[in-house]
Scaffold this active site. Sequence first.
Site, mmCIF file in Angstrom:
data_model
loop_
_atom_site.group_PDB
_atom_site.id
_atom_site.type_symbol
_atom_site.label_atom_id
_atom_site.label_comp_id
_atom_site.label_asym_id
_atom_site.label_seq_id
_atom_site.Cartn_x
_atom_site.Cartn_y
_atom_site.Cartn_z
ATOM 1 N N MET A 7 0.084 -1.262 -1.117
ATOM 2 C CA MET A 7 -1.157 -1.946 -1.141
ATOM 3 C C MET A 7 -2.338 -1.345 -1.515
ATOM 4 O O MET A 7 -3.171 -2.054 -2.458
ATOM 5 C CB MET A 7 -1.434 -2.248 0.466
ATOM 6 C CG MET A 7 -0.244 -2.849 1.203
ATOM 7 S SD MET A 7 -0.311 -4.497 0.927
ATOM 8 C CE MET A 7 -1.808 -5.089 1.607
ATOM 9 N N ASP B 126 -4.500 10.468 -4.414
ATOM 10 C CA ASP B 126 -3.345 10.192 -3.549
ATOM 11 C C ASP B 126 -2.453 11.323 -3.957
ATOM 12 O O ASP B 126 -2.641 12.144 -4.985
ATOM 13 C CB ASP B 126 -2.613 8.967 -4.098
ATOM 14 C CG ASP B 126 -1.400 8.507 -3.342
ATOM 15 O OD1 ASP B 126 -1.420 7.148 -2.722
ATOM 16 O OD2 ASP B 126 -0.616 9.152 -3.185
ATOM 17 N N LEU C 90 -3.734 4.102 4.030
ATOM 18 C CA LEU C 90 -2.778 5.105 4.348
ATOM 19 C C LEU C 90 -1.829 4.602 5.334
ATOM 20 O O LEU C 90 -2.010 3.503 6.100
ATOM 21 C CB LEU C 90 -3.473 6.435 4.715
ATOM 22 C CG LEU C 90 -4.423 6.951 3.744
ATOM 23 C CD1 LEU C 90 -5.410 7.777 4.365
ATOM 24 C CD2 LEU C 90 -3.633 7.658 2.674
ATOM 25 N N THR D 176 -3.548 -0.018 8.793
ATOM 26 C CA THR D 176 -3.385 -0.453 10.091
ATOM 27 C C THR D 176 -2.884 0.727 10.971
ATOM 28 O O THR D 176 -2.192 1.385 10.802
ATOM 29 C CB THR D 176 -2.032 -1.499 9.918
ATOM 30 O OG1 THR D 176 -2.278 -2.555 9.036
ATOM 31 C CG2 THR D 176 -1.769 -1.880 11.441
ATOM 32 N N ARG E 87 -1.726 -10.802 5.266
ATOM 33 C CA ARG E 87 -1.129 -11.491 4.358
ATOM 34 C C ARG E 87 -0.134 -10.131 3.813
ATOM 35 O O ARG E 87 -0.100 -8.933 3.998
ATOM 36 C CB ARG E 87 -1.924 -12.045 3.200
ATOM 37 C CG ARG E 87 -2.578 -13.200 3.681
ATOM 38 C CD ARG E 87 -3.471 -14.215 2.774
ATOM 39 N NE ARG E 87 -4.101 -15.096 3.424
ATOM 40 C CZ ARG E 87 -5.265 -15.676 2.828
ATOM 41 N NH1 ARG E 87 -5.738 -15.077 1.708
ATOM 42 N NH2 ARG E 87 -5.892 -16.612 3.662
ATOM 43 N N LYS F 244 -6.191 -7.282 14.205
ATOM 44 C CA LYS F 244 -4.921 -7.196 13.374
ATOM 45 C C LYS F 244 -3.745 -6.962 14.310
ATOM 46 O O LYS F 244 -2.746 -7.452 14.052
ATOM 47 C CB LYS F 244 -5.574 -6.123 12.369
ATOM 48 C CG LYS F 244 -4.264 -5.253 11.768
ATOM 49 C CD LYS F 244 -3.645 -6.475 10.473
ATOM 50 C CE LYS F 244 -2.508 -5.579 9.754
ATOM 51 N NZ LYS F 244 -1.857 -6.484 8.832
ATOM 52 N N ASN G 119 -2.661 -10.357 15.216
ATOM 53 C CA ASN G 119 -2.037 -10.906 14.140
ATOM 54 C C ASN G 119 -0.670 -10.446 14.047
ATOM 55 O O ASN G 119 0.109 -11.305 14.032
ATOM 56 C CB ASN G 119 -2.912 -10.951 13.101
ATOM 57 C CG ASN G 119 -2.434 -11.447 11.873
ATOM 58 O OD1 ASN G 119 -2.342 -12.634 11.598
ATOM 59 N ND2 ASN G 119 -1.750 -10.528 10.935
ATOM 60 N N ASN G 120 -0.849 -9.100 13.971
ATOM 61 C CA ASN G 120 0.855 -8.635 13.750
ATOM 62 C C ASN G 120 1.673 -8.686 14.799
ATOM 63 O O ASN G 120 3.040 -8.688 14.432
ATOM 64 C CB ASN G 120 0.849 -7.084 13.088
ATOM 65 C CG ASN G 120 0.366 -7.079 11.726
ATOM 66 O OD1 ASN G 120 -0.459 -7.668 11.142
ATOM 67 N ND2 ASN G 120 0.692 -5.883 11.171
ATOM 68 N N LYS H 16 5.967 0.590 13.201
ATOM 69 C CA LYS H 16 4.815 1.355 13.473
ATOM 70 C C LYS H 16 3.777 0.222 14.253
ATOM 71 O O LYS H 16 3.151 0.510 15.083
ATOM 72 C CB LYS H 16 4.108 2.042 12.509
ATOM 73 C CG LYS H 16 2.752 2.469 12.700
ATOM 74 C CD LYS H 16 1.877 2.427 11.512
ATOM 75 C CE LYS H 16 1.717 1.334 10.741
ATOM 76 N NZ LYS H 16 0.679 0.907 10.044
HETATM 77 P P1 NAD Z 1 2.483 2.902 1.249
HETATM 78 O O1 NAD Z 1 3.577 3.852 2.016
HETATM 79 O O2 NAD Z 1 3.212 2.087 0.028
HETATM 80 O O3 NAD Z 1 1.355 3.789 0.871
HETATM 81 C C1 NAD Z 1 0.636 4.768 1.123
HETATM 82 C C2 NAD Z 1 0.227 5.801 0.181
HETATM 83 O O4 NAD Z 1 -0.675 6.901 0.915
HETATM 84 C C3 NAD Z 1 1.282 6.327 -0.871
HETATM 85 O O5 NAD Z 1 0.983 6.278 -2.125
HETATM 86 C C4 NAD Z 1 1.325 7.589 -0.256
HETATM 87 O O6 NAD Z 1 1.595 8.681 -1.120
HETATM 88 C C5 NAD Z 1 -0.244 7.797 0.210
HETATM 89 N N1 NAD Z 1 -0.664 8.898 1.234
HETATM 90 C C6 NAD Z 1 0.313 9.482 2.348
HETATM 91 N N2 NAD Z 1 -0.513 10.677 2.901
HETATM 92 C C7 NAD Z 1 -1.519 10.808 1.886
HETATM 93 C C8 NAD Z 1 -2.541 11.905 2.155
HETATM 94 N N3 NAD Z 1 -2.529 12.861 2.980
HETATM 95 N N4 NAD Z 1 -3.430 11.905 1.133
HETATM 96 C C9 NAD Z 1 -3.589 11.014 0.383
HETATM 97 N N5 NAD Z 1 -2.593 10.073 0.077
HETATM 98 C C10 NAD Z 1 -1.470 10.060 1.031
HETATM 99 O O7 NAD Z 1 2.119 2.031 2.383
HETATM 100 P P2 NAD Z 1 1.380 0.526 2.151
HETATM 101 O O8 NAD Z 1 2.383 -0.450 2.224
HETATM 102 O O9 NAD Z 1 0.395 0.489 0.828
HETATM 103 O O10 NAD Z 1 0.724 0.337 3.295
HETATM 104 C C11 NAD Z 1 -0.788 1.004 3.825
HETATM 105 C C12 NAD Z 1 -1.361 0.668 4.950
HETATM 106 O O11 NAD Z 1 -1.687 -0.834 4.954
HETATM 107 C C13 NAD Z 1 -0.287 0.859 6.402
HETATM 108 O O12 NAD Z 1 -1.220 1.191 7.325
HETATM 109 C C14 NAD Z 1 0.529 -0.487 6.413
HETATM 110 O O13 NAD Z 1 0.687 -1.044 7.774
HETATM 111 C C15 NAD Z 1 -0.925 -1.627 6.098
HETATM 112 N N6 NAD Z 1 -0.374 -2.809 5.303
HETATM 113 C C16 NAD Z 1 0.630 -3.081 4.642
HETATM 114 C C17 NAD Z 1 0.939 -4.174 4.235
HETATM 115 C C18 NAD Z 1 2.073 -4.410 3.154
HETATM 116 O O14 NAD Z 1 2.395 -5.702 2.936
HETATM 117 N N7 NAD Z 1 2.630 -3.549 2.616
HETATM 118 C C19 NAD Z 1 0.194 -5.466 4.412
HETATM 119 C C20 NAD Z 1 -0.779 -5.343 5.392
HETATM 120 C C21 NAD Z 1 -1.320 -4.110 5.666
#
Ligand code: NAD
Length: 305
Positions: free
Chosen positions: A12, A31, A65, A96, A123, A171, A174-175, A240
């Site tokens: 994301m 990151d 994150l 989230t 979304r 949220k 919603n989820n 989660k």
């Molecule tokens: P993801 O695991 O793809 O990305 C997380 C990123 O954080 C990774 O690039 C990881 O390397 C980085 N990271 C982890 N620990 C770190 C640290 N200590 N310092 C710096 N970077 C660090 O997850 P995502 O799918 O991008 O989801 C992120 C958030 O958004 C979550 O809370 C998820 O529930 C929420 N979300 C996801 C979606 C979806 O469709 N994927 C939709 C809505 C909300």
Amino acid sequence: MDRIGFIGLGRMGRPMASNLRRRDFDLIVHDVNAEAMAALAALGAATAVSVAEAAARADVIITMLPNSAIVAQVIQGAEGVLSAARPGSLVMDMSTVDPQTTDAIAADCARRGIGFVDAPVGRLATHADAGQSLFMVGGSAADFARVRPMLEAMGSTIHYCGPAGAGIRTKIVNNFLAVSLCQLNAEALTLATALELDLENTLDVLYGTTASNGQLRVNWLQKVLAGDTSAGFTIDLAHKDLSLILDAADAVRVSMPMGAAARDAFSRARARDFGGKDFSAMLDAHCDAVGLVAPRLPAGSRHRA
Ligand code: NAD
């Protein structure tokens, strides 16, 4: 113009940060994954070797994150955002997480004269790619006004929900629906498969009645039913969220039997190594659990057009 520090460039965060760059926002990214940073550097973003460096060199710090523990550590930890951010800066967490984590971060920010906004994302990941995410925003009116242009660059729909913490609470509600529907769909289509029903005809019926739902109509057609179970939103992250939802309900003494059943089903899917797949792959997990091959739509299906 505020300089943005963007921390967390995963499925994301990467498209969200990319969309900010495309709208010419001044960006410094961090990151733990160097490859993720390189992709943003290629779009003209500066990179920071640590969370503290990103926070020190930015006016607005955005976090995207995986979960509550990581968000708390990155923002409130010894070498976290708040160890380096200046008074007058602003933290916007878009992950989230559980509402208690959000409340504690908001209070810590307030004590230091730092603004705080929670803006979790609705979304799918493909909407984030296209800059069409939906945001549920909590924060003061002034803080919301400050981040609004950034939200407009990353998404197409913004809902102001109330003070800090109102976004993440919206949220959670919603989820509950978005994620629990995956388990209901999985049971319905597994049953249809066991009954040897034609998938396309079954979908025609389900789309024409009150059984219709967005998971089945939008996400599942593009993902599991088209044979694509690569991670958009993973079963691990959905699990989660179901835990956050049940904890939030428990805190206000609300029972959620469907939510508890859905979390248990997601737990069983993770135990059988489905955790990294898209949450629509609950269909594959459920079919696998009952010894069936999960159904797929053929390439020329009217539902895949
Ligand atoms: P993801 O695991 O793809 O990305 C997380 C990123 O954080 C990774 O690039 C990881 O390397 C980085 N990271 C982890 N620990 C770190 C640290 N200590 N310092 C710096 N970077 C660090 O997850 P995502 O799918 O991008 O989801 C992120 C958030 O958004 C979550 O809370 C998820 O529930 C929420 N979300 C996801 C979606 C979806 O469709 N994927 C939709 C809505 C909300």
